[in-house]
Design an enzyme around this catalytic site. Structure first.
Site, short mmCIF file in Angstrom:
data_model
loop_
_atom_site.label_atom_id
_atom_site.label_comp_id
_atom_site.label_asym_id
_atom_site.label_seq_id
_atom_site.Cartn_x
_atom_site.Cartn_y
_atom_site.Cartn_z
N GLY A 1 -21.23 -34.71 -23.67
CA GLY A 1 -20.94 -34.36 -25.06
C GLY A 1 -20.18 -35.47 -25.74
CB ILE B 1 -18.65 -44.73 -34.00
CG1 ILE B 1 -17.64 -43.89 -33.20
CG2 ILE B 1 -19.54 -43.83 -34.85
CD1 ILE B 1 -16.71 -43.06 -34.04
CE LYS C 1 -11.77 -50.15 -40.20
NZ LYS C 1 -12.37 -50.18 -38.85
CB ALA D 1 -11.07 -47.51 -36.51
CB VAL E 1 -8.83 -43.31 -28.23
CG1 VAL E 1 -7.96 -42.44 -27.36
CG2 VAL E 1 -9.65 -44.28 -27.38
CB ILE F 1 -12.73 -42.41 -24.40
CG1 ILE F 1 -13.45 -42.95 -23.15
CG2 ILE F 1 -11.56 -43.31 -24.76
CD1 ILE F 1 -12.57 -43.06 -21.93
#
Length: 507
Positions: A13, A347, A79, A51, A48, A46
Site C-alpha cells: 500500500g 513521488i 511549495k 515534499a 516521510v 516509509i
C-alpha cells in the site's frame, strides 16, 4: 503471451500502492479488469515523502480531486520551490523555484541578457527576476493568474503534505472506484517454472490470490521484483555517496514557509518541510563520513520545535532496478529504485512508473517489445534525475570537510559532463530524452553555485547597455509590485482552504 489481462494485483500500500490503485481504477474504468491491493503491516511504509514536484497537481487533476479537499485531508501547505543553504559555500543560499526567470528580450532568452549584464557589472541576482522566488522568500503565496498573459506572472507550485494521510485519501478514492483491499501477510510468491511469470501470491490465512499483471509496491523489500524474480540493481553510490537518512517530525512552526529547505552539512544535508500540523525534518548523510549518532544529535539540535516521534533511521542504496518491468511484474516506488530526496523526486518517480504502465498496459497480453520500451524510458527518467542531483554535489565550491572533498573527486557520467561543459562555454543546454527538470531548474542550480558561462550568447549583445539595464530594472520593479499584492502563506491557507481554522475548532 497473448492472454488478455483480466486481473491486476498490487502488492503493498503506502503512497506508491494507493497512487497506482487509484490511477488504474480511473484508467481502467469501464474495462472488465479486477484490481486487488494486498497490504500488510509487515511490509510497512516509509511515510516521510512530504515534499513534491508540480507534477503532483497533474496527478490529482487526472483523478478529479478537489484541491481544497485534498489540502484539508493531508494537512498540506504550498511549495514554490526549494531554498538551498550552505551548498555553494558556508553562509550562502539560493532558491530553486518552479518557475522561469524574467522574459525574453528581442527574442533572446532572458538568462543570456542577465549574464551579459553581469559581465557589465550588474549586481542583481537572477532570483530577483522570478516572482515565485520573491514570493517564497517573502513567505507569501498566491495562485498563478492563468489569464495574466504576462510571462513574469507565470509560475507553478507543488505541495508539502502528510504522505500517510495522502495514501489513506487515495485508498478511499480507489475503494469507491471498485478496488478490492486485502490486509494480510504474504507468505509466498508463486512463479511458473516454464514461463517465469508470477501466477499468484499465497497469504497467511491460506488464500491464494491469482493475477495476470502484478505491480510491486512493496518498498525496499521488493517482494516480487527482487525476491521472487531476482532482478538485479544498479548501484550508483560511486556518484551519489549518501546512504542513510534519519527523519523526525516536530511541532509546527509559526513560520509556515511556502518552500522546502535543504541545508548542507559536514557530510550531507538536512531538510525542513512545513506542514500545517507539524514540521518534517531529516538528515541525509554518508556513513563513511558521519555516524548515525552524530547525524541524530545534529538533527535534534536544530529542530524548530519539540520532536513528535523517535528518530527513524532509513538506510538506502541510491540506484535502480535493472528492469522495472519483467515478465508480468512491474515495480514502482522504492521497489524500482531510490534517489535521495534532495529535489523531492520520489513521488514524481512513482508517477513516472504509473505513466509507463498506462502507456504500455498489456490489454491483449504481455508483450516483450513494449516491456523493453517501458524499461528504456524508465532508465532514461532515472538517469536524468540522477544527473541533476549529482550536479548539486559537483558544482559546489565547498571543500571544507572530507565528504565535500570526496564529492569534488567524483567521476561524472558522460551525459552530465557534456551538459556542464556545454553550459560553461556559452550558456547552452543539452536536452536529453526523459528530462524531469526543465532548463530553468538547471539554471537555478548552476547560477546558485556560481557556475557561469565563459562567453555571452552573441544574440544578446545587440541591445545597447543602457537599454538593457533599464529593461532589467523594469522587470525587477514589476516583480516587486506583484509580491506586494500577495498575502502571507498561512493567511492564504486559512482564507482559501480553512484547514487550520477547522483543525483549531476540532481540538
Amino acid at each position: 503471451m497473448d492472454k488478455a489481462i483480466k486481473s491486476v494485483v498490487i502488492v503493498g500500500g503506502g503512497t506508491a500502492g494507493w497512487m497506482a490503485a487509484s490511477s488504474l481504477s480511473k484508467f481502467l474504468n469501464g474495462k472488465e479488469i479486477d484490481i486487488t491491493l494486498v497490504e500488510s503491516a509487515d511490509i510497512g511504509t516509509i511515510g516521510v515523502g512530504e515534499a513534491t514536484l508540480p507534477a503532483i497537481r497533474e496527478f490529482n487533476h487526472y483523478l478529479g480531486l478537489d484541491e481544497v479537499e485534498f489540502i484539508k485531508a493531508t494537512n498540506a501547505t504550498f511549495k514554490l520551490g526549494i531554498e538551498f543553504e550552505n551548498w555553494s559555500q558556508q553562509g550562502e543560499s539560493f532558491f530553486h523555484p518552479f518557475a522561469g526567470y524574467g522574459a525574453p528580450l528581442d527574442g533572446v532568452g532572458f538568462y543570456h541578457h542577465w549574464n551579459r549584464a553581469r559581465h557589465l557589472g550588474e549586481q542583481s541576482e537572477l532570483g530577483e527576476y522570478c516572482l515565485a522566488t520573491q514570493l517564497a522568500l517573502g513567505n507569501k503565496f498566491a495562485q498563478p493568474n492563468l489569464q495574466a498573459n504576462n510571462p513574469l506572472a507565470e509560475f507553478n507550485y507543488a505541495f508539502h503534505f502528510d504522505a500517510s494521510a495522502y495514501a489513506r485519501y487515495l485508498r478511499s478514492y480507489a475503494e469507491k472506484a471498485g478496488v478490492s483491499r486485502i490486509e494480510q501477510h504474504i507468505t509466498q510468491v508463486n512463479v511458473e517454472p516454464q514461463s517465469g511469470q508470477i501466477s499468484s501470491i499465497s497469504l497467511q490465512d491460506g488464500r491464494t490470490i491469482s493475477g495476470d499483471l502484478f505491480i510491486d509496491c512493496s518498498g525496499f523489500q521488493g517482494l516480487l521484483i527482487k525476491q521472487a524474480l531476482h532482478i538485479g540493481y544498479d548501484d550508483w553510490r560511486h556518484w551519489l555517496p549518501c546512504d542513510s537518512a534519519i527523519a523526525v517530525p516536530c511541532t509546527a512552526s509559526e513560520d509556515l514557509t511556502p518552500y522546502t529547505k535543504s541545508i548542507a552539512m559536514d557530510a550531507g544535508w538536512r531538510w525542513r518541510i512545513p506542514l500545517q500540523h507539524r514540521t518534517g525534518n531529516g538528515v541525509v548523510f554518508c556513513r563513511d563520513y558521519m555516524s548515525e549518532e552524530q547525524a541524530t544529535d545534529q538533527l535534534l539540535a536544530q529542530l524548530d520545535g519539540a520532536p513528535l516521534a523517535d528518530p527513524l533511521v532509513i538506510r538506502f542504496t541510491t540506484g535502480k532496478r535493472q528492469k522495472m518491468w519483467h515478465k508480468n511484474c512491474v515495480a514502482i516506488g522504492l521497489a524500482s529504485g531510490f534517489m535521495e530526496p534532495l529535489e523531492s523526486t520520489s513521488i514524481a518517480m512513482i508517477q513516472n512508473g504509473i505513466s509507463n504502465i498506462h502507456q504500455f498496459f498489456p490489454f491483449h497480453g504481455i508483450n516483450e517489445v513494449e516491456i523493453a520500451e517501458a524499461n528504456r524510458l524508465n532508465d532514461l527518467q532515472y538517469e536524468r534525475i540522477r544527473d541533476f542531483i549529482i550536479l548539486h554535489y559537483q558544482a559546489t565550491q565547498r571543500t571544507d570537510t572530507p565528504f565535500w572533498q570526496h564529492c569534488q573527486r567524483i567521476e561524472l557520467p558522460d551525459s552530465l559532463k557534456h551538459k556542464i561543459e556545454l553550459f560553461k562555454e556559452r550558456g547552452h543546454f543539452a536536452r536529453y530524452d526523459g528530462e524531469q527538470f526543465e532548463i530553468n531548474s538547471w539554471l537555478s542550480i548552476f547560477t546558485g553555485m556560481k557556475v557561469y558561462p565563459k562567453y555571452n550568447e552573441m544574440a544578446a549583445e545587440n541591445m545597447p547597455k543602457d537599454a538593457l539595464l533599464q529593461q532589467l530594472a523594469q522587470i525587477r520593479k514589476a516583480i516587486n509590485q506583484g509580491v506586494g499584492f500577495a498575502g502571507s502563506h498561512a493567511d492564504f491557507i486559512n482564507k482559501h482552504c480553512q484547514a487550520l481554522a477547522e483543525a483549531s475548532k476540532a481540538s
